[in-house]
Scaffold this active site. Structure first.
Site, PDB file in Angstrom:
ATOM      1  N   GLU A  48       0.840  -1.204   0.000  1.00  0.00           N
ATOM      2  CA  GLU A  48       0.000   0.000   0.000  1.00  0.00           C
ATOM      3  C   GLU A  48       0.871   1.248   0.000  1.00  0.00           C
ATOM      4  OE1 GLU A  48      -1.289  -2.445   2.355  1.00  0.00           O
ATOM      5  OE2 GLU A  48      -3.473  -2.135   2.396  1.00  0.00           O
ATOM      6  N   LYS A 225      -6.371  -4.850 -23.750  1.00  0.00           N
ATOM      7  CA  LYS A 225      -7.132  -4.939 -25.008  1.00  0.00           C
ATOM      8  C   LYS A 225      -6.129  -4.878 -26.173  1.00  0.00           C
ATOM      9  CE  LYS A 225     -11.446  -3.248 -23.018  1.00  0.00           C
ATOM     10  NZ  LYS A 225     -11.196  -2.621 -21.715  1.00  0.00           N
ATOM     11  N   ARG A 231      -4.614  -8.109 -17.532  1.00  0.00           N
ATOM     12  CA  ARG A 231      -5.794  -7.336 -17.122  1.00  0.00           C
ATOM     13  C   ARG A 231      -5.334  -6.365 -16.059  1.00  0.00           C
ATOM     14  NH1 ARG A 231      -9.844 -10.194 -19.547  1.00  0.00           N
ATOM     15  NH2 ARG A 231     -11.241  -8.521 -18.963  1.00  0.00           N
TER      16      ARG A 231
HETATM   17  N1  DSN Z   1     -16.028  -5.273 -21.319  1.00  0.00           N
HETATM   18  C1  DSN Z   1     -15.158  -4.404 -22.068  1.00  0.00           C
HETATM   19  C2  DSN Z   1     -15.442  -4.482 -23.522  1.00  0.00           C
HETATM   20  O1  DSN Z   1     -15.716  -5.580 -23.981  1.00  0.00           O
HETATM   21  O2  DSN Z   1     -15.348  -3.504 -24.223  1.00  0.00           O
HETATM   22  C3  DSN Z   1     -15.184  -3.019 -21.581  1.00  0.00           C
HETATM   23  O3  DSN Z   1     -15.000  -2.994 -20.210  1.00  0.00           O
END
Ligand code: DSN
Length: 401
Positions: A48, A225, A231
């Site tokens: 922390e 992404k 993540r």
């Molecule tokens: N669940 C994600 C998506 O598929 O765009 C966004 O948080």
């Protein structure tokens, strides 16, 4: 593993991932190094606080991991540490966005973001999210004719509503975003400009999509992404006399979270380094080429794309076609049976319900990581077309007899 039950499930999931074509726009396949860092000993450590200011002992190495991750995050987006700072502790995208509001927007004041039904995220102000529960959410929509952002209308709305924060950046918007126009709108109504670049972050790092950094005050992003990391998420703050970074740090910890997940931060550091390599530029360009090819091919086969096309890693396919087609839920289910994974998605001004909307969202980031090129996208488009048309034929036969 000693735990055979969970080992088997992990193996099954690995083999599922290998077998299918993954067109979920928000997913990707991480490198072995990212996986190794995720499953590593920093997961055992509580830390922390922030580098140099921890509440627990034994954090010399944690400090090094977190500082390295911060340096690499800035480098991946070509940011000077004199102009930008970054918090790499958010556990994922939703807490990152909520932390920004916690830092900058007094409770009950306004945030203005794109409606979920038009491509925004839950945390951009939906009433079931903390964003819409603790703050007053003003929602903007795309233009009904073009299904793209109408900046003139947006400015009018912002001047009327005077939000504290304007959120730009989306989860289901296929087109380029003019960040400069958002800056002008934010300046006109005295709002902070927060960009949630989660979906397009990898494209931005790879130089294949415009960067919001010259215009935004705050930029949030997930790392998993198009960025192809674990993540995780981070929040970039512009350095000036408003002390944004200090407020963000306080909101993330102790405001919202406890100890950072250092294994996740180590894995994010690996991903940021990977995203800074020349190969990643090629990857980002290929993602866009692949999506454009997938979209064009589907259009040639007679399908309608929301907004008429795509400039990014994703596209929205109208499967309902004003009642001549099938709903998004059914479309994604029959695609899954055929080994193609996609998600149902609302289309702007959808007349159907969110749990069975009028379309599906398709993204190419994951399959591009697997080396797929334009010729593969053409095949995938034909396969999607065949599966959906077979289903539509079945419906029309049922209706006839
Ligand atoms: N669940 C994600 C998506 O598929 O765009 C966004 O948080």
């Amino acid at each position: 593993m000693k735990d055979k039950e969970i080992e088997k499930l992990i193996k099954n999931e690995t083999s599922r991932q290998k077998k299918v074509i993954n067109l979920i726009a928000s997913e990707n396949f991480v490198s072995r190094d990212v996986l190794a860092a995720l499953g590593s000993t920093p997961t055992n450590k509580y830390a922390e606080g922030y580098p140099g200011k921890r509440y627990y002992g034994g954090n010399t190495i944690s400090d090094k991991i977190e500082s390295l991750c911060q340096r690499r995050a800035l480098k991946a987006f070509h940011l000077s540490p004199r102009k930008w700072e970054v918090n790499v502790q958010p556990l994922s995208g939703s807490p990152a966005n909520i932390a920004v509001y916690l830092a900058l927007v007094p409770q009950g004041k306004k945030i203005m973001g794109m409606s979920l039904a038009h491509g925004g995220h839950l945390t951009h102000g939906h009433n079931v999210s903390a964003a819409g529960i603790f703050w007053r959410a003003v929602k903007y929509e795309v233009d009904p004719k073009t299904e793209t952002l109408n900046y003139r209308k947006l400015k009018k709305q912002a001047l009327k509503e005077k939000p504290v924060v304007i959120v730009a950046g989306y989860t289901a918007y296929p087109r380029v975003i003019h960040w400069k126009k958002f800056r002008e709108i934010a300046d006109a109504c005295g709002a902070y400009l927060m960009v949630d670049m989660s979906h397009v972050a990898g494209l931005i790092a790879g130089g294949a999509f415009p960067s919001p950094f010259p215009y935004a005050d705050i930029v949030t992003t997930t790392v998993h992404k198009t960025l192809r990391g674990p993540r995780s998420a981070c929040i970039f703050s512009k350095i000036d006399d408003r002390q944004l970074g200090k407020k963000i740090n306080k909101a993330v910890f102790p405001g919202l979270q406890g100890g950072p997940h250092l294994n996740q931060i180590a894995a994010a550091a690996v991903a940021f380094r990977e995203a800074s390599q020349p190969a990643f530029k090629r990857y980002a360009r290929q993602v866009i080429k692949n999506t454009k090819t997938l979209g064009t091919e589907l259009q040639k086969l007679g399908w309608r794309l929301v907004s008429g096309g795509t400039d990014s890693h994703l596209l929205l396919l109208d499967t309902w076609l004003l009642g001549k087609g099938i709903g998004g839920k059914e479309a994604s289910e029959c695609l899954e049976r055929a080994g193609i994974i996609a998600n149902m998605n609302a289309i702007p001004f959808d007349t159907r319900k969110p749990f069975d909307p009028s379309g599906i969202r398709l993204g190419t980031a994951a399959e591009t990581t697997r080396g797929k090129k334009e010729k593969d996208m053409k095949k995938i488009a034909r396969r999607i077309d065949a599966v959906l048309r077979k289903r539509m034929r079945k419906h029309s036969q049922q209706n006839t007899f």
